[in-house]
Design a protein around this motif. Sequence first.
Motif, PDB file in Angstrom:
ATOM      1  N   LYS A  29       0.835  -1.207   0.000  1.00  0.00           N
ATOM      2  CA  LYS A  29       0.000   0.000   0.000  1.00  0.00           C
ATOM      3  C   LYS A  29       0.862   1.247   0.000  1.00  0.00           C
ATOM      4  O   LYS A  29       0.589   2.201  -0.731  1.00  0.00           O
ATOM      5  CB  LYS A  29      -0.920   0.006   1.227  1.00  0.00           C
ATOM      6  CG  LYS A  29      -2.196  -0.780   1.028  1.00  0.00           C
ATOM      7  CD  LYS A  29      -3.066  -0.709   2.268  1.00  0.00           C
ATOM      8  CE  LYS A  29      -4.219  -1.702   2.168  1.00  0.00           C
ATOM      9  NZ  LYS A  29      -4.916  -1.851   3.459  1.00  0.00           N
ATOM     10  N   ILE A  30       1.925   1.246   0.834  1.00  0.00           N
ATOM     11  CA  ILE A  30       2.825   2.397   0.917  1.00  0.00           C
ATOM     12  C   ILE A  30       3.526   2.613  -0.424  1.00  0.00           C
ATOM     13  O   ILE A  30       3.566   3.738  -0.941  1.00  0.00           O
ATOM     14  CB  ILE A  30       3.858   2.207   2.058  1.00  0.00           C
ATOM     15  CG1 ILE A  30       3.157   2.270   3.421  1.00  0.00           C
ATOM     16  CG2 ILE A  30       4.950   3.271   1.974  1.00  0.00           C
ATOM     17  CD1 ILE A  30       4.016   1.803   4.570  1.00  0.00           C
ATOM     18  N   THR A  33       1.061   3.902  -3.006  1.00  0.00           N
ATOM     19  CA  THR A  33       0.756   5.311  -2.776  1.00  0.00           C
ATOM     20  C   THR A  33       1.891   6.208  -3.258  1.00  0.00           C
ATOM     21  O   THR A  33       1.659   7.232  -3.896  1.00  0.00           O
ATOM     22  CB  THR A  33       0.494   5.561  -1.274  1.00  0.00           C
ATOM     23  OG1 THR A  33      -0.528   4.672  -0.841  1.00  0.00           O
ATOM     24  CG2 THR A  33       0.051   6.988  -1.015  1.00  0.00           C
TER      25      THR A  33
END
Length: 54
Positions: A29-30, A33
């Motif tokens: 997810k990081i 993003t």
Amino acid sequence: MTLYLLGVLIAMTVAAVHWAGKLTNVVLKIIGTMVLGVFLLILGLGYLTKLGLL
């Protein structure tokens, strides 16, 4: 006793795999993003350059 140790080992392995999965999800997810942010930044800079603001 041996069965007990085997059970503990299996439980620990399952827990480790579960946490590794959670950690991988968070990391993905990081990274996702960050990649999206960089992409939007490049897109924005390209758009501004096209308008002649930079």
